[in-house]
Design a protein around this motif. Sequence first.
Motif, PDB file in Angstrom:
ATOM      1  N   GLU A 342      34.023  50.340  62.164  1.00 13.25           N
ATOM      2  CA  GLU A 342      33.740  51.681  62.866  1.00 13.25           C
ATOM      3  C   GLU A 342      33.382  52.965  61.805  1.00 13.25           C
ATOM      4  OE1 GLU A 342      33.876  53.956  66.653  1.00 13.25           O
ATOM      5  OE2 GLU A 342      33.719  51.820  66.139  1.00 13.25           O
ATOM      6  N   VAL A 343      34.000  52.961  60.510  1.00 13.87           N
ATOM      7  CA  VAL A 343      33.443  53.765  59.452  1.00 13.87           C
ATOM      8  C   VAL A 343      32.040  53.244  58.960  1.00 13.87           C
ATOM      9  CG1 VAL A 343      34.215  54.615  57.163  1.00 13.87           C
ATOM     10  CG2 VAL A 343      36.088  54.282  59.178  1.00 13.87           C
ATOM     11  N   THR A 344      31.906  52.157  58.874  1.00 16.40           N
ATOM     12  CA  THR A 344      30.557  51.928  58.271  1.00 16.40           C
ATOM     13  C   THR A 344      29.585  52.157  59.405  1.00 16.40           C
ATOM     14  OG1 THR A 344      31.915  49.893  57.038  1.00 16.40           O
ATOM     15  CG2 THR A 344      29.340  49.985  57.206  1.00 16.40           C
ATOM     16  N   ARG A 345      29.743  52.099  60.474  1.00 19.13           N
ATOM     17  CA  ARG A 345      28.640  52.294  61.458  1.00 19.13           C
ATOM     18  C   ARG A 345      28.472  54.014  61.622  1.00 19.13           C
ATOM     19  NH1 ARG A 345      28.596  53.270  67.044  1.00 19.13           N
ATOM     20  NH2 ARG A 345      30.950  53.088  67.251  1.00 19.13           N
ATOM     21  N   TRP A 346      29.442  54.546  61.263  1.00 17.48           N
ATOM     22  CA  TRP A 346      29.440  56.009  61.258  1.00 17.48           C
ATOM     23  C   TRP A 346      28.665  56.577  59.837  1.00 17.48           C
ATOM     24  CZ3 TRP A 346      32.786  59.428  58.385  1.00 17.48           C
ATOM     25  CH2 TRP A 346      32.664  60.519  58.436  1.00 17.48           C
ATOM     26  N   ARG A 347      29.051  55.832  59.015  1.00 22.52           N
ATOM     27  CA  ARG A 347      28.318  56.281  57.844  1.00 22.52           C
ATOM     28  C   ARG A 347      26.881  55.925  57.697  1.00 22.52           C
ATOM     29  NH1 ARG A 347      32.762  54.652  53.184  1.00 22.52           N
ATOM     30  NH2 ARG A 347      33.895  56.396  53.177  1.00 22.52           N
ATOM     31  N   THR A 348      26.618  54.691  58.343  1.00 24.24           N
ATOM     32  CA  THR A 348      25.330  54.277  58.359  1.00 24.24           C
ATOM     33  C   THR A 348      24.214  55.111  59.241  1.00 24.24           C
ATOM     34  OG1 THR A 348      25.830  51.977  58.275  1.00 24.24           O
ATOM     35  CG2 THR A 348      23.609  52.374  59.246  1.00 24.24           C
ATOM     36  N   ASP A 349      24.974  55.971  60.204  1.00 21.42           N
ATOM     37  CA  ASP A 349      24.167  56.877  60.989  1.00 21.42           C
ATOM     38  C   ASP A 349      24.158  58.177  60.188  1.00 21.42           C
ATOM     39  OD1 ASP A 349      23.562  55.093  62.868  1.00 21.42           O
ATOM     40  OD2 ASP A 349      25.264  55.523  64.252  1.00 21.42           O
ATOM     41  N   GLY A 350      24.466  58.221  59.148  1.00 18.52           N
ATOM     42  CA  GLY A 350      24.611  59.513  58.419  1.00 18.52           C
ATOM     43  C   GLY A 350      25.693  60.373  58.233  1.00 18.52           C
ATOM     44  N   LEU A 354      31.804  65.969  63.192  1.00 15.12           N
ATOM     45  CA  LEU A 354      32.566  65.827  64.382  1.00 15.12           C
ATOM     46  C   LEU A 354      32.144  66.540  65.578  1.00 15.12           C
ATOM     47  CD1 LEU A 354      36.330  65.362  63.216  1.00 15.12           C
ATOM     48  CD2 LEU A 354      34.500  63.596  63.347  1.00 15.12           C
ATOM     49  N   GLU A 355      31.379  67.781  65.303  1.00 15.44           N
ATOM     50  CA  GLU A 355      30.845  68.478  66.318  1.00 15.44           C
ATOM     51  C   GLU A 355      29.734  67.803  66.854  1.00 15.44           C
ATOM     52  OE1 GLU A 355      32.056  71.741  63.289  1.00 15.44           O
ATOM     53  OE2 GLU A 355      31.548  69.392  63.126  1.00 15.44           O
ATOM     54  N   ALA A 356      29.130  66.751  66.483  1.00 21.98           N
ATOM     55  CA  ALA A 356      28.127  65.832  66.770  1.00 21.98           C
ATOM     56  C   ALA A 356      28.764  64.656  67.812  1.00 21.98           C
ATOM     57  CB  ALA A 356      27.113  65.187  65.688  1.00 21.98           C
ATOM     58  N   PHE A 357      29.834  64.636  68.070  1.00 19.58           N
ATOM     59  CA  PHE A 357      30.703  63.732  68.717  1.00 19.58           C
ATOM     60  C   PHE A 357      30.580  64.221  70.336  1.00 19.58           C
ATOM     61  CE2 PHE A 357      31.228  62.028  64.875  1.00 19.58           C
ATOM     62  CZ  PHE A 357      32.053  60.784  64.908  1.00 19.58           C
ATOM     63  N   GLU A 358      30.409  63.208  71.239  1.00 21.95           N
ATOM     64  CA  GLU A 358      30.554  63.594  72.655  1.00 21.95           C
ATOM     65  C   GLU A 358      32.014  62.601  73.250  1.00 21.95           C
ATOM     66  OE1 GLU A 358      27.662  64.008  76.514  1.00 21.95           O
ATOM     67  OE2 GLU A 358      28.225  62.057  76.121  1.00 21.95           O
ATOM     68  N   VAL A 359      32.614  63.194  74.087  1.00 21.74           N
ATOM     69  CA  VAL A 359      33.788  62.397  74.585  1.00 21.74           C
ATOM     70  C   VAL A 359      33.520  62.395  76.193  1.00 21.74           C
ATOM     71  CG1 VAL A 359      36.128  62.546  74.764  1.00 21.74           C
ATOM     72  CG2 VAL A 359      35.293  63.214  72.640  1.00 21.74           C
ATOM     73  N   LYS A 372      23.228  60.571  65.803  1.00 29.26           N
ATOM     74  CA  LYS A 372      22.850  60.136  64.229  1.00 29.26           C
ATOM     75  C   LYS A 372      22.285  61.490  63.482  1.00 29.26           C
ATOM     76  CE  LYS A 372      21.609  55.484  65.082  1.00 29.26           C
ATOM     77  NZ  LYS A 372      20.285  54.197  65.052  1.00 29.26           N
ATOM     78  N   VAL A 373      22.177  61.290  62.484  1.00 22.54           N
ATOM     79  CA  VAL A 373      22.049  62.608  61.539  1.00 22.54           C
ATOM     80  C   VAL A 373      20.524  62.233  61.093  1.00 22.54           C
ATOM     81  CG1 VAL A 373      22.234  63.882  59.402  1.00 22.54           C
ATOM     82  CG2 VAL A 373      24.158  63.328  60.582  1.00 22.54           C
TER      83      VAL A 373
END
Length: 373
Positions: A342-350, A354-359, A372-373
Motif C-alpha cells: 500500500e505504501v509503495t503504491r502511494w509513493r509511486t503515485d507521488g 491526504l487532502e487528495a484522498f476520497e473516502v 496521483k500527483v
Amino acid sequence: MTDDKALRLALADRLTASGHLHTAPWRTAVEEVPRHEFLSGGFFEPVPGSAPTAWRPVMPDDPRWLARCYDDDSLVTQIADTIAPRDIRGEILRAPTSSRTLPSLVVRMLEELQVEDGHRVLEIGSGYSTGLLCHRLGGDCVTSVEVDADVAGAARVALGNCGYCPQVITGDGLAGDPHGAPYDRLIATCGVIDLPYAWVEQTRPGGTILATLSGWLYASELARLTVHEDGTARGQLLGGQVSFMLARPQLPPPLGTLPDLNAGHERPATLAPDVLNDWNTRFVAQFAAPHAQRVTLTWEGRETHVLLDVEEGSWAALARDGDTWTVRQDGPARLWDAVEDEVTRWRTDGAPPLEAFEVAVTPEGQTATWTKV
C-alpha cells in the motif's frame, strides 16, 4: 464585564486571529457559550516530566481553573472510563477516556459542517460543541448521543445552566439516532476506524457527515462526506492531522501474550518500520492493516517492531540486522506485505497529500482512493 465574559471574548479573538473562526454566527456562539460550565467538575492536567504520563486534578477552587477553561487546549475530564477529577487526591497513571476538545478544533469542525438555519444536526459525543450548536441552531434542532452515562448527565446539567435544552441520548453513538432521522448534518467528536453505515442511512440525501477516520496505528484525519440518493456517501479528507479518542466500541483489544517471534516466515524487509513515524505514511498503512497495533521492544538483543492484529491472529516482527531490516510474519494475513504494497503504491503515485484522498462509504464498507500527483 464578568471575568468569564472577558475570557470568552479573548478566546474568540484568538480563534479568529489563528484562522479557525471565520463566520459571525460561530464567533457569536463562542462569545456567548460559557465553556467553563462544561468543566464544572474540574479537569486533569499532565504532571510535567512524568513518563508514562501521570495526571492530577484541577478543581474549580483552584485559582488557575477559570482561565485554563478558556485556553485553546484539550482538557481531560475522565480517566479509565469512570474516574473523575473529584475522585483523585494526588496523581493517577491510567489512560484518559474523555476530554473537552480544544476550542480551535471544535470551531474548525463546526465551520466545516456548513450548517444553515433550520438544519437538524445529529452529534456523536456531548459537551461544549453541543452548546455551540444549540446557540447557532436552537436546541430543538440538536440531538446529541453520548455513550457514557456520567458524561451525558454532566452535559445535560451544563447545557441547562447555559439555557439550552437539546435532546441528549445516552447510548452507542455508532448506532446514531434512527428515531430522529433523517438529519441534515451529522458530526462526530470521536474517532472511528470504520464509519458506520447507520450514519449514512440517518443523513438525508445531500446532507453532510463530518467525522475523524483513524486506525489502531493512531494516524487520523477529518473527512467531510456528502450523502447521495443511491445510499452512498463520498467526500474528501480535510487535512490538519486531526485527532480524537476512538469511539469506545472501536477501541483496540488488549494485546495479551506476544506470539513466538521465532515462528513464521522471514524475508528481507523492503521498508523499514520507521516509515510509520511519518503521519501521512502511517495513515496510508492503516488502509492495509486497520486493526494492527504496534509494539516496540528488544527481542534476543535486537531492536524489534511488532505489528499485531489480535482479532485475526496475524503478526509481523521487524528486526534490525546492521543497516538492514528483516521481517518475520505469521497468521492468516501477511501484515507487513500488505503495508509495503500500500505504501509503495502511494509513493509511486507521488505520495499525494491526504487532502487528495476520497473516502466512500457504501453498504459493503469503507474505501479510500487518492489522486496521483
